[in-house]
Motif scaffolding. Structure first.
Motif, mmCIF file in Angstrom:
data_model
loop_
_atom_site.group_PDB
_atom_site.id
_atom_site.type_symbol
_atom_site.label_atom_id
_atom_site.label_comp_id
_atom_site.label_asym_id
_atom_site.label_seq_id
_atom_site.Cartn_x
_atom_site.Cartn_y
_atom_site.Cartn_z
ATOM 1 N N SER A 1 2.858 21.351 14.689
ATOM 2 C CA SER A 1 3.489 21.367 12.989
ATOM 3 C C SER A 1 2.780 20.348 12.325
ATOM 4 N N GLY A 2 2.848 20.309 10.974
ATOM 5 C CA GLY A 2 2.095 19.312 10.306
ATOM 6 C C GLY A 2 1.127 19.703 9.196
ATOM 7 N N ASN A 3 1.031 19.333 8.172
ATOM 8 C CA ASN A 3 0.012 19.584 7.074
ATOM 9 C C ASN A 3 -1.237 19.544 7.661
ATOM 10 N N GLU B 1 6.091 14.816 4.279
ATOM 11 C CA GLU B 1 5.182 15.225 4.406
ATOM 12 C C GLU B 1 3.906 14.717 3.327
ATOM 13 N N THR B 2 2.668 14.464 3.618
ATOM 14 C CA THR B 2 1.584 13.879 2.697
ATOM 15 C C THR B 2 0.677 15.001 2.435
ATOM 16 N N PRO B 3 0.218 15.106 1.181
ATOM 17 C CA PRO B 3 -0.590 16.352 0.847
ATOM 18 C C PRO B 3 -2.233 16.302 1.529
ATOM 19 N N THR C 1 0.736 -1.142 0.063
ATOM 20 C CA THR C 1 0.223 -0.083 -0.035
ATOM 21 C C THR C 1 0.923 1.170 -0.032
ATOM 22 N N ASN C 2 0.428 2.445 -0.576
ATOM 23 C CA ASN C 2 1.239 3.766 -0.752
ATOM 24 C C ASN C 2 0.454 4.637 -0.128
ATOM 25 N N CYS C 3 1.400 5.731 0.172
ATOM 26 C CA CYS C 3 1.013 7.065 0.676
ATOM 27 C C CYS C 3 1.837 8.151 -0.423
ATOM 28 N N LEU C 4 1.272 9.301 -0.591
ATOM 29 C CA LEU C 4 2.149 10.410 -1.369
ATOM 30 C C LEU C 4 2.828 10.978 -0.403
ATOM 31 N N VAL C 5 4.246 10.939 -0.635
ATOM 32 C CA VAL C 5 5.122 11.717 0.363
ATOM 33 C C VAL C 5 6.010 12.445 -0.357
ATOM 34 N N ASN C 6 6.458 13.655 0.300
ATOM 35 C CA ASN C 6 7.254 14.668 -0.507
ATOM 36 C C ASN C 6 8.570 14.526 0.190
ATOM 37 N N GLY C 7 9.638 15.271 -0.153
ATOM 38 C CA GLY C 7 11.007 15.181 0.153
ATOM 39 C C GLY C 7 11.197 15.586 1.630
ATOM 40 N N ASN C 8 10.127 16.273 2.296
ATOM 41 C CA ASN C 8 10.054 16.752 3.584
ATOM 42 C C ASN C 8 9.396 15.674 4.446
#
Length: 194
Positions: A138-140, A97-99, A88-95
């Motif tokens: 902190s956090g999106n 974080e997930t959108p 299973t997958n999540c979208l993740v960026n270089g920081n």
């Protein structure tokens, strides 16, 4: 008299045969989805909750918490996170974080700029920072209500896209899970909340 009846019949036919608009639901090309009602499940600190979105008897995603201490900076972190498994997958960026997606945002093989699909991820969505002189967040996802976490599930060479609708309540320090869905058909783009 016969003329009168013919005129009356013609008048009734003319006024009775108006074209009306159909109140039918619009046709859409949206994919069929497998929905999971989560009934506002609250995940507070020191607890966790797992989801089986594709109903195969195995947990696909988990929400949990962790306390992390930093003796150098003399602070603690109460972390609230999502965990994906090997398939299973999540979208993740270089920081790491997930959108945060809004209703109608697209979820598919072309992720938002800067994000990539990662399996076996452990992503902090919000964290409380506890210091000697106070606390902060902190956090999106720290101030989000009814937004969408994009997810995908792999089965062989097929990918099934979906979403998890959640909120984060800073007052009660809880993740609130509302509902989730995953596409029944593979490799098709879906819309958050659709």
């Amino acid at each position: 008299m016969q003329w009168y009846l013919c005129a009356l019949t013609a008048l009734l036919l003319a006024t009775g045969c108006k074209k009306t608009t159909c109140e039918c639901p619009p046709k859409t090309d949206d994919p069929k989805m497998e929905y999971t009602e989560l009934n506002d499940k609250a995940v507070g600190f020191n607890s966790s909750y797992s989801l089986d979105l594709n109903k195969d008897g195995e947990a696909d995603f988990s929400f949990s918490t962790l306390l992390v201490g930093d003796p150098v900076l003399r602070r603690d972190y109460r972390q609230y996170y999502i965990v994906s498994k090997f398939y299973t997958n999540c979208l993740v960026n270089g920081n790491e974080e997930t959108p945060v997606l809004q209703k109608g945002d697209k979820i598919g093989s072309l992720p938002p700029e800067g994000f990539h699909w990662y399996n076996a991820s452990h992503v902090v969505i919000a964290q409380k920072i506890i210091e000697e002189n106070g606390t902060s967040w902190s956090g999106n996802w720290k101030q989000v209500a009814h937004a969408y976490q994009p997810v995908s599930i792999l089965k062989g060479d097929k990918t099934y896209y979906g979403w998890i609708e959640l909120s984060f309540d800073m007052q009660s320090e809880k993740i609130i899970l509302h509902r989730a869905a995953v596409a029944k058909d593979p490799n098709v783009e879906v819309k958050a909340g659709g």
